[in-house]
Design an enzyme around this catalytic site. Structure first.
Site, PDB file in Angstrom:
ATOM      1  N   GLY A   1       0.820  -1.210   0.000  1.00  0.00           N
ATOM      2  CA  GLY A   1       0.000   0.000   0.000  1.00  0.00           C
ATOM      3  C   GLY A   1       0.849   1.254   0.000  1.00  0.00           C
ATOM      4  O   GLY A   1       0.570   2.210  -0.731  1.00  0.00           O
ATOM      5  N   HIS A   2       1.912   1.253   0.803  1.00  0.00           N
ATOM      6  CA  HIS A   2       2.836   2.392   0.828  1.00  0.00           C
ATOM      7  C   HIS A   2       3.543   2.550  -0.524  1.00  0.00           C
ATOM      8  O   HIS A   2       3.733   3.670  -1.010  1.00  0.00           O
ATOM      9  CB  HIS A   2       3.889   2.196   1.919  1.00  0.00           C
TER      10      HIS A   2
END
Length: 285
Positions: free
Chosen positions: A36-37
């Site tokens: 996600g990052h």
């Protein structure tokens, strides 16, 4: 990649970048990076000349000391990931750099109304901690863009209000929730799940989706029954339910009959792990 640990050095670098008219994108994190990052970083690259990622495990936003103590600290792994994706600056300050007088004496920033409800009611002081550190990062870095995931929807809404009400010239850009193939939303807290809990956790989003499908099909007066049945199903699967209901997409109030854009917010416990998720719905009136 330039690793910066002090505000003084960071200010100096930002001053140079601003003189060069570089567009700066900020991705704030607490480390323990996941896909996600990485997706946020890739999104930031589409908008920005310079990518700055911050890693700071912010004690001010933890309402539980053991949670703070046990939060994964994975700086070496994280820095390797950030180098791989060609991040320009990693801001990695010590706690004394951010809170030189300690948290107890720290001036804070708080978005009053939204910080007190839902997650804010369950975790007193959490959003105050979030908005205080985000304000500091905005002041240090002066980004043109800042990037946040939509999984933490209440947080995203609070930050948008913060930017508007404090007159920051910063564009907030959000990324839809990144999920595993089984539907589980990516989160640093997923590391806390046992192998058995990892098998149960995907049911959260499955039940969210089913609930949304039913809400779209049925009349308003059936909605409380649908929500109640979904909560019972979650409990049977092994979750402890804190929040599970639909809210106005714009302000997180209970929607009036005229509101079409709503969001189902879920906050549950699975063992000792708090999981949050959501899904947007457009109602058919």
């Amino acid at each position: 990649m330039h690793i910066i640990k002090t505000i003084k050095v960071l200010y100096r670098e930002i001053k140079i970048l601003k003189k060069s008219n570089k567009k700066i994108g900020l991705v704030p994190t607490m480390g323990n990076l996941h896909d996600g990052h990485i997706k946020l970083i890739l999104l930031a690259k589409k908008y920005s000349d310079i990518i700055i990622v911050s890693i700071f495990i912010n004690p001010m936003q933890f309402d539980n000391l053991s949670d703070l103590k046990n939060y994964p600290k994975t700086f070496m792994k994280d820095s390797i990931i950030l180098k791989k994706y060609h991040v320009d600056i990693l801001f990695f300050p010590h706690i004394n750099e951010i809170y030189p007088n300690g948290i107890e004496h720290q001036t804070f920033v708080e978005v009053i109304k939204l910080s007190k409800i839902l997650e804010g009611q369950s975790r007193p002081g959490h959003f105050r901690g979030v908005t205080t550190i985000i304000t500091k990062l905005f002041n240090f870095i002066q980004p043109d863009f800042a990037f946040f995931g939509e999984k933490d929807y209440q947080q995203l809404l609070i930050i948008k209000i913060l930017v508007k009400e404090l007159n920051y010239m910063i564009k907030i850009i959000s990324l839809p929730t990144i999920r595993l193939k089984n539907g589980l939303a990516l989160s640093s807290r997923n590391n806390y799940l046992s192998s058995q809990e990892n098998e149960i956790a995907p049911y959260l989003y499955k039940i969210i989706k089913k609930t949304c499908e039913k809400i779209i099909k049925e009349d308003d007066n059936i909605r409380p029954k649908i929500i109640h049945e979904s909560k019972i199903l979650l409990i049977k699967k092994g979750f402890s339910v804190d929040i599970f209901d639909i809210y106005d997409y714009k302000n997180l109030e209970h929607p009036s009959k005229k509101v079409k854009k709503v969001i189902l917010l879920a906050s549950v416990w699975l063992g000792n792990t708090r999981l949050i998720d959501n899904k947007k719905i457009i109602l058919n009136y």
